[in-house]
Enzyme design. Structure first.
Site, mmCIF file in Angstrom:
data_model
loop_
_atom_site.group_PDB
_atom_site.id
_atom_site.type_symbol
_atom_site.label_atom_id
_atom_site.label_comp_id
_atom_site.label_asym_id
_atom_site.label_seq_id
_atom_site.Cartn_x
_atom_site.Cartn_y
_atom_site.Cartn_z
ATOM 1 N N GLU A 100 -31.321 31.360 64.605
ATOM 2 C CA GLU A 100 -31.828 30.024 64.972
ATOM 3 C C GLU A 100 -31.537 29.031 63.852
ATOM 4 O OE1 GLU A 100 -32.793 28.015 66.982
ATOM 5 O OE2 GLU A 100 -34.354 28.671 68.347
ATOM 6 N N ASP A 101 -31.402 27.772 64.214
ATOM 7 C CA ASP A 101 -31.277 26.758 63.167
ATOM 8 C C ASP A 101 -32.644 26.404 62.592
ATOM 9 O OD1 ASP A 101 -31.873 25.689 65.665
ATOM 10 O OD2 ASP A 101 -31.042 23.726 65.197
ATOM 11 N N ASP A 104 -39.756 25.320 64.592
ATOM 12 C CA ASP A 104 -40.644 24.155 64.494
ATOM 13 C C ASP A 104 -42.043 24.630 64.906
ATOM 14 O OD1 ASP A 104 -41.832 21.675 64.608
ATOM 15 O OD2 ASP A 104 -40.259 20.709 65.748
ATOM 16 N N GLY A 106 -42.503 27.176 66.882
ATOM 17 C CA GLY A 106 -42.388 28.630 67.029
ATOM 18 C C GLY A 106 -42.333 29.093 68.477
ATOM 19 N N LEU A 109 -38.729 30.637 69.534
ATOM 20 C CA LEU A 109 -38.420 31.948 68.952
ATOM 21 C C LEU A 109 -39.358 33.027 69.504
ATOM 22 C CD1 LEU A 109 -36.497 33.307 67.035
ATOM 23 C CD2 LEU A 109 -38.066 32.833 65.156
HETATM 24 C C1 PRP Z 1 -34.472 23.225 68.545
HETATM 25 C C2 PRP Z 1 -34.055 24.430 67.725
HETATM 26 C C3 PRP Z 1 -34.904 25.541 68.271
HETATM 27 C C4 PRP Z 1 -36.127 24.837 68.791
HETATM 28 C C5 PRP Z 1 -37.270 25.077 67.846
HETATM 29 O O1 PRP Z 1 -33.702 23.178 69.701
HETATM 30 O O2 PRP Z 1 -32.695 24.695 67.847
HETATM 31 O O3 PRP Z 1 -34.241 26.244 69.314
HETATM 32 O O4 PRP Z 1 -35.844 23.434 68.853
HETATM 33 O O5 PRP Z 1 -38.428 24.416 68.299
HETATM 34 P P1 PRP Z 1 -39.810 25.154 68.480
HETATM 35 O O6 PRP Z 1 -40.006 26.066 67.323
HETATM 36 O O7 PRP Z 1 -40.803 24.018 68.500
HETATM 37 O O8 PRP Z 1 -39.766 25.884 69.790
HETATM 38 P P2 PRP Z 1 -33.563 21.853 70.591
HETATM 39 O O9 PRP Z 1 -34.555 21.898 71.712
HETATM 40 O O10 PRP Z 1 -33.624 20.650 69.693
HETATM 41 O O11 PRP Z 1 -32.143 22.003 71.243
HETATM 42 P P3 PRP Z 1 -30.678 22.038 70.562
HETATM 43 O O12 PRP Z 1 -30.638 23.215 69.619
HETATM 44 O O13 PRP Z 1 -29.775 22.209 71.734
HETATM 45 O O14 PRP Z 1 -30.471 20.727 69.841
#
Ligand code: PRP
Length: 189
Positions: A100-101, A104, A106, A109
């Site tokens: 994952e990048d 936030d 969670g 994940l």
């Molecule tokens: C981001 C990131 C994670 C997720 C984390 O994706 O890549 O997958 O949010 O958020 P969380 O911990 O609150 O669930 P995003 O929805 O921005 O999509 P993208 O990667 O396509 O930009």
């Protein structure tokens, strides 16, 4: 096309490179005797991190991708996650590492780990470049972590704001109020 204003640096390109090399060494060590590892990158944000990590691993491994999106309630994330695109690989009896990048809240994940564990792999671990400890709502373990960061809107190295800034080579911070980006549209994913 107008030039973009450059976001302020939070984590430089060289710090990212050093950290990715360290993570790759740890992963290579930990899975050295485990049999073939399957990395699953979470689209879209993880594609650059995954590309750098996979090329630094010193062990045999395969790469696959999955795409997820958050359900929204008005402008707020509800915490519910849906699967947009599944992996091609079967997971039974395989060692899986989710890449994952950013973690936030969670929710993403946590959902992904539970979904993949249900498919009978030998193991499922998690690797994330960034985590925001102050935002976590679901405490999901990150086995290989790049950096804990403050609660700021970060872009670059795969992360976007309204689909901009993804290809910056470093992690930068923007002020969404002052950034001329189109509004983030999570519903498109
Ligand atoms: C981001 C990131 C994670 C997720 C984390 O994706 O890549 O997958 O949010 O958020 P969380 O911990 O609150 O669930 P995003 O929805 O921005 O999509 P993208 O990667 O396509 O930009």
């Amino acid at each position: 096309m107008a030039a973009q204003e450059q976001p302020e640096t939070l984590i430089s390109e060289s710090r990212i490179r050093e950290r990715v090399e360290l993570l790759a060494r740890r992963i290579s060590h930990d899975y050295a005797d485990a049999g073939e590892l399957l990395l699953i990158g979470v689209l879209r944000g993880a594609f650059i991190f995954l590309a750098d990590l996979t090329r630094r691993l010193e062990i045999e491994h395969q790469v696959d991708f999955i795409a997820l999106s958050s359900y929204e309630e008005s402008d707020e994330r509800s915490g519910a996650v849906r699967l947009i695109m599944d992996v091609r690989a079967g997971l039974e009896s395989r060692h899986v590492l989710i890449v994952e990048d950013i973690v936030d809240t969670g929710h993403t994940l946590d959902y992904l780990k539970q979904t993949l564990v249900a498919r009978g792999p030998a193991s499922v671990r998690t690797c994330a470049l960034l985590r925001k400890p102050s935002r976590v709502e679901v405490p999901v373990a990150v086995d290989y972590l790049g950096f804990d960061i403050p609660d700021a809107w970060v872009v670059g190295y795969g992360l976007d704001y309204g689909n901009r800034h993804r290809t910056l080579p470093y992690i930068g911070v923007i002020d969404p109020e002052g950034d001329a980006a189109e509004q983030p549209d999570r519903s498109e994913t």
